[in-house]
Design a protein around this motif. Structure first.
Motif, PDB file in Angstrom:
ATOM      1  N   ARG A 115       0.842  -1.205   0.000  1.00 16.96           N
ATOM      2  CA  ARG A 115       0.000   0.000   0.000  1.00 16.96           C
ATOM      3  C   ARG A 115       0.876   1.253   0.000  1.00 16.96           C
ATOM      4  O   ARG A 115       0.563   2.238  -0.681  1.00 16.96           O
ATOM      5  CB  ARG A 115      -0.932  -0.005   1.224  1.00 16.96           C
ATOM      6  N   GLN A 116       1.963   1.212   0.758  1.00 16.41           N
ATOM      7  CA  GLN A 116       2.897   2.339   0.765  1.00 16.41           C
ATOM      8  C   GLN A 116       3.518   2.535  -0.616  1.00 16.41           C
ATOM      9  O   GLN A 116       3.646   3.669  -1.108  1.00 16.41           O
ATOM     10  CB  GLN A 116       3.994   2.098   1.806  1.00 16.41           C
ATOM     11  N   LEU A 117       3.901   1.425  -1.244  1.00 17.09           N
ATOM     12  CA  LEU A 117       4.500   1.500  -2.580  1.00 17.09           C
ATOM     13  C   LEU A 117       3.509   2.039  -3.607  1.00 17.09           C
ATOM     14  O   LEU A 117       3.897   2.736  -4.550  1.00 17.09           O
ATOM     15  CB  LEU A 117       5.003   0.119  -3.017  1.00 17.09           C
ATOM     16  N   TYR A 118       2.222   1.749  -3.411  1.00 16.41           N
ATOM     17  CA  TYR A 118       1.206   2.266  -4.314  1.00 16.41           C
ATOM     18  C   TYR A 118       1.159   3.789  -4.255  1.00 16.41           C
ATOM     19  O   TYR A 118       1.160   4.462  -5.297  1.00 16.41           O
ATOM     20  CB  TYR A 118      -0.163   1.685  -3.956  1.00 16.41           C
ATOM     21  N   TRP A 119       1.146   4.343  -3.031  1.00  8.62           N
ATOM     22  CA  TRP A 119       1.078   5.799  -2.891  1.00  8.62           C
ATOM     23  C   TRP A 119       2.382   6.470  -3.325  1.00  8.62           C
ATOM     24  O   TRP A 119       2.357   7.580  -3.869  1.00  8.62           O
ATOM     25  CB  TRP A 119       0.717   6.189  -1.459  1.00  8.62           C
ATOM     26  N   ILE A 120       3.483   5.783  -3.145  1.00  9.77           N
ATOM     27  CA  ILE A 120       4.751   6.313  -3.661  1.00  9.77           C
ATOM     28  C   ILE A 120       4.692   6.384  -5.185  1.00  9.77           C
ATOM     29  O   ILE A 120       5.138   7.368  -5.791  1.00  9.77           O
ATOM     30  CB  ILE A 120       5.941   5.432  -3.204  1.00  9.77           C
ATOM     31  N   ARG A 121       4.121   5.364  -5.790  1.00 14.04           N
ATOM     32  CA  ARG A 121       3.991   5.346  -7.240  1.00 14.04           C
ATOM     33  C   ARG A 121       3.092   6.478  -7.720  1.00 14.04           C
ATOM     34  O   ARG A 121       3.406   7.161  -8.708  1.00 14.04           O
ATOM     35  CB  ARG A 121       3.427   3.996  -7.682  1.00 14.04           C
ATOM     36  N   VAL A 122       1.960   6.685  -7.030  1.00 16.12           N
ATOM     37  CA  VAL A 122       1.043   7.765  -7.405  1.00 16.12           C
ATOM     38  C   VAL A 122       1.749   9.119  -7.296  1.00 16.12           C
ATOM     39  O   VAL A 122       1.636   9.972  -8.195  1.00 16.12           O
ATOM     40  CB  VAL A 122      -0.209   7.737  -6.501  1.00 16.12           C
ATOM     41  N   PHE A 123       2.497   9.315  -6.207  1.00 15.89           N
ATOM     42  CA  PHE A 123       3.211  10.578  -6.007  1.00 15.89           C
ATOM     43  C   PHE A 123       4.235  10.805  -7.120  1.00 15.89           C
ATOM     44  O   PHE A 123       4.344  11.916  -7.670  1.00 15.89           O
ATOM     45  CB  PHE A 123       3.919  10.559  -4.639  1.00 15.89           C
ATOM     46  N   LEU A 124       4.999   9.762  -7.472  1.00 15.72           N
ATOM     47  CA  LEU A 124       6.016   9.894  -8.518  1.00 15.72           C
ATOM     48  C   LEU A 124       5.380  10.189  -9.876  1.00 15.72           C
ATOM     49  O   LEU A 124       5.902  11.002 -10.652  1.00 15.72           O
ATOM     50  CB  LEU A 124       6.852   8.620  -8.590  1.00 15.72           C
ATOM     51  N   MET A 125       4.248   9.562 -10.174  1.00 14.80           N
ATOM     52  CA  MET A 125       3.567   9.815 -11.443  1.00 14.80           C
ATOM     53  C   MET A 125       3.072  11.257 -11.514  1.00 14.80           C
ATOM     54  O   MET A 125       3.192  11.921 -12.550  1.00 14.80           O
ATOM     55  CB  MET A 125       2.391   8.844 -11.614  1.00 14.80           C
ATOM     56  N   MET A 126       2.546  11.743 -10.382  1.00 18.42           N
ATOM     57  CA  MET A 126       2.086  13.136 -10.352  1.00 18.42           C
ATOM     58  C   MET A 126       3.262  14.088 -10.490  1.00 18.42           C
ATOM     59  O   MET A 126       3.169  15.123 -11.171  1.00 18.42           O
ATOM     60  CB  MET A 126       1.336  13.401  -9.047  1.00 18.42           C
ATOM     61  N   ALA A 127       4.381  13.751  -9.875  1.00 17.44           N
ATOM     62  CA  ALA A 127       5.575  14.593  -9.960  1.00 17.44           C
ATOM     63  C   ALA A 127       6.087  14.650 -11.399  1.00 17.44           C
ATOM     64  O   ALA A 127       6.464  15.722 -11.897  1.00 17.44           O
ATOM     65  CB  ALA A 127       6.663  14.054  -9.032  1.00 17.44           C
ATOM     66  N   VAL A 128       6.071  13.502 -12.075  1.00 14.81           N
ATOM     67  CA  VAL A 128       6.522  13.459 -13.467  1.00 14.81           C
ATOM     68  C   VAL A 128       5.585  14.286 -14.345  1.00 14.81           C
ATOM     69  O   VAL A 128       6.035  15.062 -15.208  1.00 14.81           O
ATOM     70  CB  VAL A 128       6.588  11.997 -13.971  1.00 14.81           C
ATOM     71  N   LEU A 129       4.274  14.150 -14.130  1.00 18.11           N
ATOM     72  CA  LEU A 129       3.317  14.934 -14.906  1.00 18.11           C
ATOM     73  C   LEU A 129       3.500  16.432 -14.686  1.00 18.11           C
ATOM     74  O   LEU A 129       3.423  17.234 -15.620  1.00 18.11           O
ATOM     75  CB  LEU A 129       1.882  14.514 -14.540  1.00 18.11           C
ATOM     76  N   TYR A 130       3.779  16.808 -13.445  1.00 14.44           N
ATOM     77  CA  TYR A 130       4.007  18.227 -13.143  1.00 14.44           C
ATOM     78  C   TYR A 130       5.240  18.743 -13.866  1.00 14.44           C
ATOM     79  O   TYR A 130       5.221  19.836 -14.451  1.00 14.44           O
ATOM     80  CB  TYR A 130       4.160  18.419 -11.631  1.00 14.44           C
ATOM     81  N   LEU A 131       6.320  17.947 -13.839  1.00 14.49           N
ATOM     82  CA  LEU A 131       7.562  18.371 -14.495  1.00 14.49           C
ATOM     83  C   LEU A 131       7.380  18.489 -16.000  1.00 14.49           C
ATOM     84  O   LEU A 131       7.888  19.430 -16.625  1.00 14.49           O
ATOM     85  CB  LEU A 131       8.686  17.370 -14.173  1.00 14.49           C
ATOM     86  N   VAL A 132       6.638  17.535 -16.581  1.00 15.09           N
ATOM     87  CA  VAL A 132       6.377  17.603 -18.020  1.00 15.09           C
ATOM     88  C   VAL A 132       5.572  18.857 -18.348  1.00 15.09           C
ATOM     89  O   VAL A 132       5.865  19.575 -19.320  1.00 15.09           O
ATOM     90  CB  VAL A 132       5.612  16.339 -18.482  1.00 15.09           C
TER      91      VAL A 132
END
Length: 552
Positions: free
Chosen positions: A525-542
């Motif tokens: 579950r922790q890894l899931y939220w880490i994944r969501v955070f990283l995807m949002m961070a990548v989208l923000y940077l793009v």
């Protein structure tokens, strides 16, 4: 290399070229030959005469019959007994056919251990825990035979050779190298020449009743429709073996690509050669061929989901569960073909029985495959695997499980670089900083190699005919003790099977007990939220560095 050897290499290479050209490869001709041999019942593809008359199990025993009594008092010889399939076969024979007299197991010295030392370790294997608990006396029926199929005369002592010749009734030839990237010389010695040596020994046996040769469903990979016959050879088996025996290994391996022809690797080529040899000996021996597809964890025996290695698809499933695989080269719409190990073992036991009780000419072949009986496509198999990887995670999970099948190699390699190797190297840097041994890059390379060697089978689909397999299935179902040897996959739930398989990988391979499940679920579950955070961070940077500047 001196000139005579060079001349010999050139001569043999040209000879193989002419052999491959002269042998009947025309698909229409071969298809017509198969049809004709079935319809007319005169001459089969192995050049055996077929009169169409067969003595069936029903005719031999009437309407009621049993499998277990056939094995009463029998002496069995097994090669490849220490392998994944071999262990399950021996365990099943000892547990379900306890009237067996002896099981002779061919064991070679390995890693500094003698055959006898390896045998003492072998009988302690967890695969035999069930027997050890309920009927430990049956383990005494196993007998170590020191030998090596890569050596002349199988490396047997005269005493052991005589023991086998005088006593063996049934032979299961399971030994083979299953490494797709094995050098041609090594693969030929193990799979083809080793088979010939076993057959030569079988011919001398006084009381032989049945021989089962374990081949592979992929011995004819250039064909899309695989019947239960031994097809005409693409090269002469005797010439191939002569070449392997004469020339040095480096020369053979240098010629490998030319000799492989339509075969994707040395494994399928040498197993095809072995089938030719078996067919040639079928006039002298009561022998049959069983062709399993990709052998996977068990349905229920010796334990549900049992597996003891990380080869092939098991290793890929393990890494999917750990989240370290994100991209796989595969045509997801193809029907994949995997066969649980205990299904294969029951097939082998039943085939040996039918082979002894039912005369057949030409040689009987069983395509031991799931596709014709209970097909599943790659995309569905992957979907279910990922589902259970998330529901029942291992404590060794590293990233949130998620992968895609791809047929575009360029995109696959880009994803592999950024989502497989980059995280692996970053983990290794952290491990070095902590004073631990870095292993993730090594694991990533190992499974990249495994995925690459299996890519051919993930990008193609075959239509395996299974008339003999289905006929044997019906006979077993009608037997009084048929339930004990059942191998019908018709009603098997892939969802339930893959749940047990993933749990088996967790328990038997990763040595991760169910006690850690609650903690592992919190981790995922922790890894899931880490994944969501990283995807949002990548989208923000793009958005911030690219889209915003372009459109705003």
């Amino acid at each position: 290399m001196d000139l005579p050897i060079l001349a010999q290499v050139e001569s043999i290479a040209n000879r193989f070229h002419s052999l491959k050209s002269s042998v009947g490869n025309d698909e229409a001709t071969n298809a017509a030959a198969i049809k004709s041999s079935k319809a007319m019942g005169k001459t089969d593809l192995n050049n055996n005469e077929e009169d169409g008359d067969k003595v069936s199990v029903e005719e031999e025993f009437g309407e009621t019959y049993e499998i277990r009594p056939f094995y009463e008092g029998k002496n069995i010889f097994v090669t490849g007994g220490t392998g994944f399939l071999g262990k399950v076969l021996i365990e099943k024979l000892l547990r379900s056919c306890d009237g067996i007299k002896h099981i002779y197991i061919l064991l070679r010295p390995k890693r500094g251990l003698t055959s006898e030392q390896r045998y003492r370790e072998f009988i302690k294997h967890p695969a035999f825990d069930r027997l050890r608990a309920k009927a430990p006396y049956v383990l005494e029926k196993m007998v170590c035979i020191g030998g090596d199929i890569t050596m002349p005369q199988l490396g047997l002592s005269e005493m052991d050779r005589q023991l086998l010749v005088e006593n063996v009734n049934i032979v299961f030839h399971v030994a083979a190298t299953v490494r797709f990237n094995e050098g041609l010389k090594e693969a030929a010695v193990l799979n083809a020449i080793g088979t010939q040596r076993i057959l030569d020994l079988c011919v001398k046996m006084f009381n032989l009743q049945s021989v089962v040769h374990v081949s592979t469903a992929y011995s004819n990979p250039s064909r899309r429709e695989i019947d239960e016959v031994v097809y005409p050879p693409t090269m002469n088996a005797d010439s191939f073996i002569q070449c392997v025996n004469i020339l040095p290994g480096d020369v053979i391996n240098a010629l490998s690509e030319k000799l492989q022809g339509s075969h994707p690797n040395t494994y399928t080529l040498t197993k095809s050669i072995a089938e030719q040899l078996v067919s040639e000996y079928s006039s002298q021996l009561p022998i049959c061929i069983v062709r399993p597809s990709i052998v996977t964890g068990s349905v229920k025996e010796p334990y549900p989901g049992w597996v003891d290695n990380v080869y092939g698809i098991t290793g890929i499933m393990m890494e999917i569960g750990r989240g370290t695989i994100s991209s796989i080269m595969c045509d997801q719409d193809c029907v994949m073909d995997v066969i649980p190990v205990d299904i294969v073992c029951n097939t082998l036991i039943a085939a040996a029985w039918e082979n002894a009780m039912t005369m057949s000419n030409p040689i009987r072949v069983y395509n031991c495959t799931s596709g014709p009986i209970n097909p599943i496509k790659w995309y569905k198999y992957g979907e279910i695997t990922q589902k259970w990887a998330i529901k029942n995670p291992t404590k060794y999970v590293m990233l949130y499980p998620g992968f895609q099948y791809r047929t575009n190699r360029i995109i696959h390699k880009i994803v592999e670089l950024f989502l497989h190797f980059l995280p692996a190297y970053l983990f290794d840097i952290v491990m070095r900083m902590q004073g631990s041994k870095p292993i993730m890059a090594k694991i990533a390379k190992r499974f990249q190699k495994a995925a690459d060697t299996g890519e051919f089978f993930a990008m193609h689909q075959w239509d395996f005919k299974s008339d003999n397999m289905k006929q044997l299935m019906r006979k077993v179902q009608r037997a009084k003790d048929g339930e004990e040897f059942d191998f019908d996959m018709t009603n098997m739930s892939w969802d339930s099977y893959l749940e047990q398989y993933m749990l088996g990988i967790r328990k038997f391979v990763l040595k991760d007990d169910l006690d850690s499940m609650a903690k592992a679920r919190r981790k995922i579950r922790q890894l899931y939220w880490i994944r969501v955070f990283l995807m949002m961070a990548v989208l923000y940077l793009v958005y911030h560095f690219f889209l915003k500047r372009i459109f705003f």
